[in-house]
Design a protein around this motif. Structure first.
Motif, PDB file in Angstrom:
ATOM      1  N   ALA A 228      11.905  -0.326   6.836  1.00 31.12           N
ATOM      2  CA  ALA A 228      12.246  -0.042   8.239  1.00 31.12           C
ATOM      3  C   ALA A 228      11.793   1.370   8.610  1.00 31.12           C
ATOM      4  CB  ALA A 228      13.747  -0.199   8.453  1.00 31.12           C
ATOM      5  N   SER A 229      12.017   2.325   7.719  1.00 32.28           N
ATOM      6  CA  SER A 229      11.580   3.699   8.000  1.00 32.28           C
ATOM      7  C   SER A 229      10.067   3.763   8.168  1.00 32.28           C
ATOM      8  CB  SER A 229      12.006   4.641   6.872  1.00 32.28           C
ATOM      9  OG  SER A 229      13.400   4.639   6.749  1.00 32.28           O
ATOM     10  N   LEU A 230       9.357   3.062   7.301  1.00 32.82           N
ATOM     11  CA  LEU A 230       7.892   3.089   7.382  1.00 32.82           C
ATOM     12  C   LEU A 230       7.401   2.466   8.686  1.00 32.82           C
ATOM     13  CD1 LEU A 230       6.999   2.149   3.708  1.00 32.82           C
ATOM     14  CD2 LEU A 230       6.766   4.390   4.821  1.00 32.82           C
ATOM     15  N   VAL A 231       8.050   1.396   9.111  1.00 32.99           N
ATOM     16  CA  VAL A 231       7.658   0.753  10.372  1.00 32.99           C
ATOM     17  C   VAL A 231       7.874   1.715  11.534  1.00 32.99           C
ATOM     18  CG1 VAL A 231       8.287  -1.087  11.999  1.00 32.99           C
ATOM     19  CG2 VAL A 231       7.951  -1.614   9.577  1.00 32.99           C
ATOM     20  N   HIS A 232       8.980   2.453  11.489  1.00 31.43           N
ATOM     21  CA  HIS A 232       9.251   3.401  12.575  1.00 31.43           C
ATOM     22  C   HIS A 232       8.293   4.594  12.548  1.00 31.43           C
ATOM     23  CE1 HIS A 232      13.540   1.606  12.656  1.00 31.43           C
ATOM     24  NE2 HIS A 232      12.764   1.005  13.528  1.00 31.43           N
ATOM     25  N   ILE A 233       7.822   4.971  11.386  1.00 32.24           N
ATOM     26  CA  ILE A 233       6.885   6.105  11.300  1.00 32.24           C
ATOM     27  C   ILE A 233       5.477   5.688  11.736  1.00 32.24           C
ATOM     28  CG2 ILE A 233       5.710   7.704   9.716  1.00 32.24           C
ATOM     29  CD1 ILE A 233       8.331   7.557   7.977  1.00 32.24           C
ATOM     30  N   PHE A 234       5.025   4.529  11.242  1.00 33.65           N
ATOM     31  CA  PHE A 234       3.609   4.165  11.446  1.00 33.65           C
ATOM     32  C   PHE A 234       3.367   3.174  12.585  1.00 33.65           C
ATOM     33  CE2 PHE A 234       3.647   5.714   7.057  1.00 33.65           C
ATOM     34  CZ  PHE A 234       2.547   6.559   7.081  1.00 33.65           C
ATOM     35  N   ASN A 235       4.405   2.482  13.006  1.00 29.62           N
ATOM     36  CA  ASN A 235       4.249   1.445  14.042  1.00 29.62           C
ATOM     37  C   ASN A 235       3.047   0.541  13.730  1.00 29.62           C
ATOM     38  OD1 ASN A 235       4.612   0.003  16.401  1.00 29.62           O
ATOM     39  ND2 ASN A 235       3.695   1.528  17.727  1.00 29.62           N
ATOM     40  N   PRO A 236       3.023  -0.025  12.510  1.00 30.84           N
ATOM     41  CA  PRO A 236       1.843  -0.812  12.091  1.00 30.84           C
ATOM     42  C   PRO A 236       1.854  -2.229  12.669  1.00 30.84           C
ATOM     43  CG  PRO A 236       3.482  -0.861  10.355  1.00 30.84           C
ATOM     44  CD  PRO A 236       4.063  -0.011  11.477  1.00 30.84           C
ATOM     45  N   GLN A 237       0.674  -2.843  12.643  1.00 33.97           N
ATOM     46  CA  GLN A 237       0.584  -4.262  13.014  1.00 33.97           C
ATOM     47  C   GLN A 237       1.256  -5.125  11.952  1.00 33.97           C
ATOM     48  OE1 GLN A 237      -3.715  -3.847  12.964  1.00 33.97           O
ATOM     49  NE2 GLN A 237      -3.822  -4.979  14.881  1.00 33.97           N
ATOM     50  N   ALA A 238       1.130  -4.686  10.707  1.00 38.75           N
ATOM     51  CA  ALA A 238       1.614  -5.529   9.612  1.00 38.75           C
ATOM     52  C   ALA A 238       1.986  -4.709   8.387  1.00 38.75           C
ATOM     53  CB  ALA A 238       0.531  -6.541   9.224  1.00 38.75           C
ATOM     54  N   LEU A 239       2.870  -5.297   7.593  1.00 43.01           N
ATOM     55  CA  LEU A 239       3.143  -4.823   6.249  1.00 43.01           C
ATOM     56  C   LEU A 239       2.592  -5.901   5.331  1.00 43.01           C
ATOM     57  CD1 LEU A 239       6.926  -3.882   6.655  1.00 43.01           C
ATOM     58  CD2 LEU A 239       4.966  -2.308   6.733  1.00 43.01           C
ATOM     59  N   ILE A 240       1.726  -5.511   4.409  1.00 43.61           N
ATOM     60  CA  ILE A 240       1.190  -6.473   3.445  1.00 43.61           C
ATOM     61  C   ILE A 240       1.902  -6.222   2.122  1.00 43.61           C
ATOM     62  CG2 ILE A 240      -0.861  -7.259   2.213  1.00 43.61           C
ATOM     63  CD1 ILE A 240      -2.486  -6.517   4.680  1.00 43.61           C
ATOM     64  N   LEU A 241       2.680  -7.205   1.693  1.00 45.63           N
ATOM     65  CA  LEU A 241       3.578  -7.010   0.559  1.00 45.63           C
ATOM     66  C   LEU A 241       3.089  -7.798  -0.646  1.00 45.63           C
ATOM     67  CD1 LEU A 241       6.868  -7.396   2.632  1.00 45.63           C
ATOM     68  CD2 LEU A 241       5.638  -5.280   2.071  1.00 45.63           C
ATOM     69  N   GLY A 242       2.948  -7.102  -1.769  1.00 45.73           N
ATOM     70  CA  GLY A 242       2.435  -7.745  -2.973  1.00 45.73           C
ATOM     71  C   GLY A 242       3.326  -7.513  -4.175  1.00 45.73           C
ATOM     72  N   GLY A 243       2.948  -8.118  -5.284  1.00 45.40           N
ATOM     73  CA  GLY A 243       3.749  -8.071  -6.509  1.00 45.40           C
ATOM     74  C   GLY A 243       4.367  -9.440  -6.720  1.00 45.40           C
ATOM     75  N   GLY A 244       4.566  -9.799  -7.988  1.00 42.76           N
ATOM     76  CA  GLY A 244       5.041 -11.144  -8.329  1.00 42.76           C
ATOM     77  C   GLY A 244       6.283 -11.579  -7.569  1.00 42.76           C
ATOM     78  N   ILE A 245       7.267 -10.682  -7.416  1.00 46.28           N
ATOM     79  CA  ILE A 245       8.519 -11.137  -6.795  1.00 46.28           C
ATOM     80  C   ILE A 245       8.326 -11.525  -5.334  1.00 46.28           C
ATOM     81  CG2 ILE A 245      10.201 -10.000  -8.291  1.00 46.28           C
ATOM     82  CD1 ILE A 245      10.404  -7.754  -6.258  1.00 46.28           C
ATOM     83  N   LEU A 246       7.377 -10.872  -4.650  1.00 46.79           N
ATOM     84  CA  LEU A 246       7.171 -11.196  -3.230  1.00 46.79           C
ATOM     85  C   LEU A 246       6.456 -12.529  -3.041  1.00 46.79           C
ATOM     86  CD1 LEU A 246       8.267  -9.552  -0.919  1.00 46.79           C
ATOM     87  CD2 LEU A 246       7.998  -8.148  -2.943  1.00 46.79           C
ATOM     88  N   GLU A 247       5.960 -13.096  -4.154  1.00 45.20           N
ATOM     89  CA  GLU A 247       5.393 -14.442  -4.058  1.00 45.20           C
ATOM     90  C   GLU A 247       6.490 -15.488  -3.994  1.00 45.20           C
ATOM     91  OE1 GLU A 247       2.432 -14.802  -7.156  1.00 45.20           O
ATOM     92  OE2 GLU A 247       1.400 -13.055  -6.303  1.00 45.20           O
ATOM     93  N   GLN A 248       7.712 -15.071  -4.306  1.00 43.47           N
ATOM     94  CA  GLN A 248       8.873 -15.969  -4.203  1.00 43.47           C
ATOM     95  C   GLN A 248       9.337 -15.981  -2.751  1.00 43.47           C
ATOM     96  OE1 GLN A 248      10.230 -17.670  -6.741  1.00 43.47           O
ATOM     97  NE2 GLN A 248       8.842 -16.862  -8.290  1.00 43.47           N
ATOM     98  N   ASP A 249       9.370 -17.170  -2.151  1.00 44.12           N
ATOM     99  CA  ASP A 249       9.773 -17.253  -0.751  1.00 44.12           C
ATOM    100  C   ASP A 249      11.174 -16.686  -0.525  1.00 44.12           C
ATOM    101  OD1 ASP A 249       7.392 -18.334   0.051  1.00 44.12           O
ATOM    102  OD2 ASP A 249       8.050 -20.415  -0.237  1.00 44.12           O
ATOM    103  N   ALA A 250      12.080 -16.887  -1.484  1.00 41.90           N
ATOM    104  CA  ALA A 250      13.449 -16.381  -1.320  1.00 41.90           C
ATOM    105  C   ALA A 250      13.446 -14.860  -1.157  1.00 41.90           C
ATOM    106  CB  ALA A 250      14.299 -16.778  -2.522  1.00 41.90           C
ATOM    107  N   ALA A 251      12.620 -14.166  -1.941  1.00 43.63           N
ATOM    108  CA  ALA A 251      12.561 -12.706  -1.868  1.00 43.63           C
ATOM    109  C   ALA A 251      11.881 -12.251  -0.586  1.00 43.63           C
ATOM    110  CB  ALA A 251      11.817 -12.151  -3.089  1.00 43.63           C
TER     111      ALA A 251
END
Ligand SMILES: [Zn+2]
Length: 292
Positions: A228-251
């Motif tokens: 949330a802090s990063l979104v407020h600082i950069f106002n980006p179009q997207a966050l691209i999230l990687g790493g094994g756990i983020l491949e889990q839909d629940a996470a």
């Protein structure tokens, strides 16, 4: 144009040829043997590269802080002792007689995702990879923002809990000391010693284990605070999230929900995207060093 690319990671050096239109071929891996030192890593890299022919340039994605112009390692931690100061570009250009470009691995992954992955067509986005620590990179106006030493985007070391848990960087209370994938597994293990891996954790959540669901939620609230802090600082179009756990839909779903709860209304157009290139992102990114 055919670019021979190598991605020097913690356990293996990945290699392959990427063309200027993004065709990929020849994926191979050789051991990094980082603990045996920088000289051994370079020997392994060279023997990996020697297996290829028919290419015009070499692109290297590597752990450590990189001097982009010299193609050398400004600083590398103890995962590869003695790697600091290695003139990667010089060594490889002398050996292979082709132009060589070198960039940090997290930056390469972000460039790769932007070219052929989740960030295709986007100009302003942040990449975060949740693993042992949390890696990050910043793309602004279609360009990688490197900072003066090539180290911008160390999101893992935002201090979110002053005086809190010790971090691998030697400071206390950093984001990654609470929100890395490793911390998620440690939190789960503290609740139930039988749960010693992300795989086991998500298996139990799928089976309806409420205690493990609560652990995931606690982790994702920590992870969301940083996002949330990063979104407020950069106002980006997207966050691209990687790493094994983020491949889990629940996470991924839990993290997006908890983040959106903390994000101001006018920033809610940010998209939460999964990294799309997996372990090849760095190789595609290394190719862009020659293409763009
Ligand atoms: Zn830290």
């Amino acid at each position: 144009m055919r670019i021979l690319c190598a991605d020097i990671g913690g356990t293996s050096i990945k290699l392959g040829i990427v063309t200027e239109i993004g065709d990929f071929s020849g994926f191979t891996e050789v051991p990094t043997e980082g603990k045996k030192g920088g000289a051994r890593v370079i020997e392994n890299l060279i023997s990996g590269l020697e297996a290829f022919e028919g290419y015009d340039a070499i692109g290297i994605s590597t752990a450590g802080q990189v001097d982009r112009e010299k193609g050398s390692i400004i600083y590398a931690n103890d995962n590869i002792p003695g790697y600091t100061g290695t003139q990667v570009k010089d060594i490889l250009e002398k050996r292979f007689k082709r132009p060589v470009e070198v960039e940090n691995d997290v930056n390469c992954a972000a460039l790769g995702e932007g070219w052929m992955g989740a960030g295709k067509g986007l100009s302003d986005y942040l990449c975060l990879t949740y693993g042992t620590g949390i890696g990050g990179a910043i793309i602004l106006g279609g360009k990688l923002y490197r900072g003066i030493g090539g180290s911008a985007g160390e999101f893992g070391h935002m201090i979110l809990h002053p005086g809190g848990r010790e971090c691998s960087c030697g400071k206390k209370g950093c984001y990654e000391a609470y929100a890395s994938a490793r911390m998620l597994v440690e939190m789960a293990e503290a609740v139930n010693p039988e749960v010693t891996s992300g795989r086991e954790l998500f298996k139990r959540i799928a089976e309806g284990d409420g205690r493990m669901k609560a652990v995931l939620d606690e982790w994702s609230r920590e992870a969301a605070t940083g996002l949330a802090s990063l979104v407020h600082i950069f106002n980006p179009q997207a966050l691209i999230l990687g790493g094994g756990i983020l491949e889990q839909d629940a996470a991924a779903a839990s993290l997006e929900k908890n983040s959106r709860d903390l994000i101001m209304e006018s920033f809610q157009n940010v998209r939460f995207l999964k990294a799309a290139l997996g372990n090849k992102a760095g190789l595609f990114g290394a190719a862009t060093l020659h293409i763009k």
